[in-house]
Design a protein around this motif. Structure first.
Motif, mmCIF file in Angstrom:
data_model
loop_
_atom_site.group_PDB
_atom_site.id
_atom_site.type_symbol
_atom_site.label_atom_id
_atom_site.label_comp_id
_atom_site.label_asym_id
_atom_site.label_seq_id
_atom_site.Cartn_x
_atom_site.Cartn_y
_atom_site.Cartn_z
ATOM 1 N N GLU A 63 18.713 -33.246 2.465
ATOM 2 C CA GLU A 63 17.858 -32.106 2.117
ATOM 3 C C GLU A 63 18.576 -31.213 1.091
ATOM 4 O O GLU A 63 19.707 -30.798 1.306
ATOM 5 N N ALA A 64 17.864 -30.890 0.016
ATOM 6 C CA ALA A 64 18.462 -30.102 -1.067
ATOM 7 C C ALA A 64 18.694 -28.638 -0.673
ATOM 8 O O ALA A 64 19.695 -28.042 -1.079
ATOM 9 N N ARG A 65 17.775 -28.072 0.099
ATOM 10 C CA ARG A 65 17.867 -26.629 0.387
ATOM 11 C C ARG A 65 18.886 -26.335 1.493
ATOM 12 O O ARG A 65 19.363 -27.251 2.159
ATOM 13 N N VAL A 68 15.800 -26.403 6.598
ATOM 14 C CA VAL A 68 14.827 -27.488 6.746
ATOM 15 C C VAL A 68 13.416 -26.922 6.551
ATOM 16 O O VAL A 68 13.214 -25.710 6.542
ATOM 17 N N GLY A 69 12.451 -27.795 6.398
ATOM 18 C CA GLY A 69 11.044 -27.358 6.432
ATOM 19 C C GLY A 69 10.313 -27.361 5.109
ATOM 20 O O GLY A 69 9.085 -27.337 5.094
ATOM 21 N N GLY A 70 11.036 -27.329 3.983
ATOM 22 C CA GLY A 70 10.387 -27.381 2.672
ATOM 23 C C GLY A 70 9.338 -26.311 2.491
ATOM 24 O O GLY A 70 9.646 -25.115 2.508
ATOM 25 N N ARG A 71 8.088 -26.736 2.388
ATOM 26 C CA ARG A 71 7.008 -25.797 2.090
ATOM 27 C C ARG A 71 6.477 -25.058 3.324
ATOM 28 O O ARG A 71 5.494 -24.328 3.242
ATOM 29 N N VAL A 72 7.119 -25.258 4.453
ATOM 30 C CA VAL A 72 6.850 -24.407 5.623
ATOM 31 C C VAL A 72 7.946 -23.352 5.616
ATOM 32 O O VAL A 72 9.136 -23.684 5.682
ATOM 33 N N PHE A 73 7.568 -22.104 5.518
ATOM 34 C CA PHE A 73 8.548 -21.058 5.211
ATOM 35 C C PHE A 73 8.106 -19.749 5.878
ATOM 36 O O PHE A 73 7.399 -18.927 5.298
ATOM 37 N N GLU A 87 0.138 -22.067 6.105
ATOM 38 C CA GLU A 87 -0.362 -21.037 7.036
ATOM 39 C C GLU A 87 -1.163 -21.651 8.191
ATOM 40 O O GLU A 87 -0.836 -21.493 9.347
ATOM 41 N N TRP A 88 -2.271 -22.334 7.849
ATOM 42 C CA TRP A 88 -3.256 -22.675 8.884
ATOM 43 C C TRP A 88 -3.118 -24.096 9.409
ATOM 44 O O TRP A 88 -2.867 -25.032 8.641
ATOM 45 N N ILE A 89 -3.369 -24.225 10.705
ATOM 46 C CA ILE A 89 -3.545 -25.526 11.339
ATOM 47 C C ILE A 89 -5.046 -25.669 11.576
ATOM 48 O O ILE A 89 -5.678 -24.747 12.082
ATOM 49 N N GLY A 396 5.343 -25.960 -7.647
ATOM 50 C CA GLY A 396 3.937 -25.826 -7.286
ATOM 51 C C GLY A 396 3.797 -25.808 -5.781
ATOM 52 O O GLY A 396 4.764 -26.094 -5.051
ATOM 53 N N ALA A 397 2.615 -25.474 -5.316
ATOM 54 C CA ALA A 397 2.396 -25.359 -3.872
ATOM 55 C C ALA A 397 2.012 -26.708 -3.261
ATOM 56 O O ALA A 397 2.605 -27.150 -2.284
ATOM 57 N N TYR A 398 0.982 -27.327 -3.793
ATOM 58 C CA TYR A 398 0.608 -28.675 -3.351
ATOM 59 C C TYR A 398 -0.100 -29.384 -4.494
ATOM 60 O O TYR A 398 -0.489 -28.772 -5.486
ATOM 61 N N PHE A 433 -2.131 -30.588 3.169
ATOM 62 C CA PHE A 433 -1.940 -30.016 4.507
ATOM 63 C C PHE A 433 -0.640 -30.515 5.158
ATOM 64 O O PHE A 433 -0.149 -31.598 4.838
ATOM 65 N N MET A 434 -0.145 -29.715 6.121
ATOM 66 C CA MET A 434 1.014 -30.133 6.919
ATOM 67 C C MET A 434 0.689 -31.412 7.693
ATOM 68 O O MET A 434 1.517 -32.313 7.784
ATOM 69 N N GLU A 435 -0.510 -31.443 8.270
ATOM 70 C CA GLU A 435 -0.916 -32.590 9.084
ATOM 71 C C GLU A 435 -0.795 -33.895 8.285
ATOM 72 O O GLU A 435 -0.239 -34.878 8.755
HETATM 73 C C1 LIG Z 1 1.537 -21.490 -0.505
HETATM 74 C C2 LIG Z 1 1.215 -22.684 0.327
HETATM 75 C C3 LIG Z 1 0.186 -22.626 1.245
HETATM 76 C C4 LIG Z 1 -0.104 -23.725 2.048
HETATM 77 N N1 LIG Z 1 -1.065 -23.601 2.998
HETATM 78 C C5 LIG Z 1 -1.208 -24.581 3.910
HETATM 79 C C6 LIG Z 1 -2.024 -24.392 5.045
HETATM 80 O O1 LIG Z 1 -2.600 -23.315 5.239
HETATM 81 N N2 LIG Z 1 -2.147 -25.403 5.936
HETATM 82 C C7 LIG Z 1 -1.476 -26.591 5.776
HETATM 83 O O2 LIG Z 1 -1.616 -27.471 6.624
HETATM 84 N N3 LIG Z 1 -0.692 -26.799 4.701
HETATM 85 C C8 LIG Z 1 -0.534 -25.824 3.771
HETATM 86 N N4 LIG Z 1 0.306 -26.007 2.718
HETATM 87 C C9 LIG Z 1 0.815 -27.355 2.437
HETATM 88 C C10 LIG Z 1 2.013 -27.765 3.295
HETATM 89 O O3 LIG Z 1 3.009 -26.801 3.198
HETATM 90 C C11 LIG Z 1 2.531 -29.100 2.792
HETATM 91 O O4 LIG Z 1 1.488 -30.053 2.782
HETATM 92 C C12 LIG Z 1 3.665 -29.686 3.621
HETATM 93 O O5 LIG Z 1 4.497 -28.715 4.171
HETATM 94 C C13 LIG Z 1 4.446 -30.616 2.713
HETATM 95 O O6 LIG Z 1 5.416 -31.345 3.422
HETATM 96 P P1 LIG Z 1 6.229 -32.462 2.644
HETATM 97 O O7 LIG Z 1 7.208 -33.006 3.590
HETATM 98 O O8 LIG Z 1 5.302 -33.411 1.987
HETATM 99 O O9 LIG Z 1 6.954 -31.706 1.430
HETATM 100 P P2 LIG Z 1 8.015 -30.532 1.444
HETATM 101 O O10 LIG Z 1 7.765 -29.608 2.550
HETATM 102 O O11 LIG Z 1 8.030 -29.987 0.069
HETATM 103 O O12 LIG Z 1 9.385 -31.271 1.747
HETATM 104 C C14 LIG Z 1 10.130 -31.912 0.748
HETATM 105 C C15 LIG Z 1 11.590 -31.552 0.946
HETATM 106 O O13 LIG Z 1 12.359 -32.246 -0.030
HETATM 107 C C16 LIG Z 1 13.409 -31.404 -0.440
HETATM 108 N N5 LIG Z 1 13.908 -31.872 -1.741
HETATM 109 C C17 LIG Z 1 13.353 -31.718 -2.962
HETATM 110 N N6 LIG Z 1 14.107 -32.317 -3.895
HETATM 111 C C18 LIG Z 1 15.148 -32.870 -3.257
HETATM 112 C C19 LIG Z 1 16.278 -33.635 -3.696
HETATM 113 N N7 LIG Z 1 16.476 -33.955 -4.969
HETATM 114 N N8 LIG Z 1 17.174 -34.032 -2.758
HETATM 115 C C20 LIG Z 1 16.996 -33.734 -1.442
HETATM 116 N N9 LIG Z 1 15.943 -33.022 -0.981
HETATM 117 C C21 LIG Z 1 15.033 -32.599 -1.880
HETATM 118 C C22 LIG Z 1 12.743 -30.040 -0.498
HETATM 119 O O14 LIG Z 1 13.704 -29.016 -0.475
HETATM 120 C C23 LIG Z 1 11.867 -30.073 0.723
HETATM 121 O O15 LIG Z 1 12.509 -29.530 1.853
HETATM 122 C C24 LIG Z 1 0.633 -24.929 1.906
HETATM 123 C C25 LIG Z 1 1.675 -24.984 0.997
HETATM 124 C C26 LIG Z 1 1.981 -23.867 0.224
HETATM 125 C C27 LIG Z 1 3.158 -23.948 -0.704
#
Ligand SMILES: Cc1cc2nc3c(=O)[nH]c(=O)nc-3n(C[C@H](O)[C@H](O)[C@H](O)COP(=O)(O)OP(=O)(O)OC[C@H]3O[C@@H](n4cnc5c(N)ncnc54)[C@H](O)[C@@H]3O)c2cc1C
Length: 451
Positions: A63-65, A68-73, A87-89, A396-398, A433-435
């Protein structure tokens, strides 16, 4: 799960099955369980780890950050909690609901009753709506439900905004849909495939999957998964820079010089992060094109802490054609005199807001609320903002599937490359979505087990 059954009904799931690697190399079963390197600790990476662990496979997560959790913050503000990312489930998100249940986490109602401030006019709940041409939109959703993929595929060739024009929706309705639906896609609806948009609305819950929230923050789910994955298996601050593979081994190099060897890789990274990595050998040109062309939407979430809940209704939210775009009560059902309102702005509005210093953001957002509540600036104690369009790893967000991308780019991106398997929000059957991210990670792990 409504959308999933939609995909099955329309045959897209079958396309996915044909592309997943489950069927490949089935005769080439390794003698020992392959060691897997998972890239990324978001929902998809942690979903992959969960599945591997349950089946007794060993793995490591890079994990780069620093977290943990990436876009869950989840973010804490003076005893209250808000989300700067997901935000929403949704009601359809049964895997997340199960995760909450199994971990004894509580899901709270996170639905809202929407007000509208448009063209300088404020309308209370129930005092605004669509004109009669909305029936054309409803007929389009019914068409989605009634037809097979083959018949629906042409909808991927036209953008959602133009499609609404073509079916004869009034200008007023289109303007409203642009304002509201653009918050789902994170950019103007002129940048969204009509197939993707109609698929979203035809099968969403009544509140459009904006139904629940994990009490204490969605990071609670992430923490449970990370603990279960084994904290010793998660290497934080490991930015992957090179991935090389030959017939026998996979090798991953990180920017801090650390290297790891394994038998399989599950790449759970957003496409921008992937495109910064050196892949040896490189991907096929069609996959590279898809990586370069799939865009992610720009969203800024700005949460404002107020000394009192002057909006009164716990379920307050408001769409507005001003800079703040969408305001909602983040701290709904969190006991406290204070409260948090969050602005969810998209596209160019997000970019403009993100450029403002904190004090200016406070002033501008207070100005958006002023016509409804008067001068609320003195009650604003603090503000925190996160612009996903500028996030180092996602930019970007998604993902936002533009015209002619769903049936092309997604298929390219999901396809296995040697011993590298792919997962992530952008590849989910119901992306954004997270799901979907969670399921895509579990599916990739299942594919590894079958490889
Ligand atoms: C503003 C916003 C609102 C949202 N609203 C909702 C919502 O209401 N409901 C919902 O269900 N979903 C929502 N989402 C979408 C949801 O957050 C994502 O679909 C989901 O969390 C993505 O998971 P992921 O594992 O695909 O990606 P990520 O969570 O992005 O995980 C990827 C991970 O890879 C890591 N990484 C990147 N580059 C490298 C590298 N070179 N080496 C090692 N690690 C690296 C990142 O740091 C990150 O932790 C929202 C997202 C955002 C940003």
């Amino acid at each position: 799960m409504k959308r999933r059954s939609f995909l099955q009904a329309t045959g897209l799931a079958a396309v996915g099955t044909a592309l997943t690697p489950n069927t490949l190399l089935a005769s080439n079963l390794p003698k020992k369980k392959p060691f897997t390197i998972i890239l990324g600790s978001g929902f998809s990476g942690l979903g992959a780890a969960k599945q591997l662990k349950e089946a007794g496979y060993d793995y490591i997560i890079l994990e780069a950050r620093k977290r943990v959790g990436g876009r869950v913050f989840t973010y804490a503000m003076d005893g209250l909690t808000c989300e700067l990312g997901a935000e929403w489930i949704g009601k359809s998100h049964t895997e997340l609901q199960k995760l909450n249940d199994d971990a004894k986490l509580t899901m709270l109602d996170h639905t809202y009753e929407t007000r509208l401030f448009m063209d300088e006019k404020y309308s209370e709940v129930g005092q605004w709506g669509y004109d009669e041409s909305i029936s054309k939109f409803q007929a389009a959703l019914q068409y989605m439900k009634d037809n097979e993929t083959k018949a629906l595929q042409p909808l991927d060739k036209i953008d959602y905004w133009r499609y609404l024009q073509k079916i004869g929706m009034s200008e007023k309705n289109i303007e409203l849909r642009e304002l509201i639906d653009s918050t789902d896609f994170g950019e103007t609806i002129r940048n969204v495939s009509a197939y993707v948009a109609l698929g979203e609305y035809a099968f969403s819950s009544e509140k459009n999957e904006m139904d629940y929230w994990t009490q204490g923050g969605n990071t609670g789910m992430i923490n449970v998964l990370a603990k279960n994955a084994g904290e010793d298996k998660i290497k934080l601050e490991h930015v992957v820079t090179v991935v090389s593979q030959n017939k026998k081994k996979m090798k991953v190099t990180c920017s801090n010089g650390a290297t790891f060897e394994g038998d399989r890789i599950i790449c759970c990274l957003p496409t921008f992060a992937m495109s910064k990595i050196k892949w040896e050998p490189g991907f096929a040109s069609s996959k590279k094109d898809a990586l370069d062309q799939l865009q992610y939407c720009r969203i800024v979430k700005t949460s404002m802490l107020f000394s009192e809940r002057f909006w009164k209704d716990e379920s307050f939210d408001m769409m507005t054609d001003t800079l703040g775009h969408y305001f909602f009560h983040s701290s709904k059902l969190q006991e406290n005199k204070k409260g948090i309102l969050t602005s969810y702005a998209i596209g160019d509005k997000a970019y403009v807001l993100s450029k403002m210093p904190k004090e200016k953001k406070m002033k501008e957002l207070a100005h958006c609320l002023q016509p409804i509540f008067g001068d609320i600036k003195p009650m604003m104690n603090d503000l925190i903002s996160y612009y996903w369009g500028g996030d180092t790893h996602t930019q970007g967000a998604y993902a936002i599937y533009d015209t002619a991308q769903w049936f092309g780019h997604r298929e390219e991106l999901i396809e296995r490359s040697g011993n590298i398997f792919f997962a992530g929000e952008h590849l989910a059957e119901w992306q954004g979505f997270m799901e979907g991210a969670y399921i895509s990670g579990m599916d990739a792990a299942k594919a590894v087990m079958k490889s």
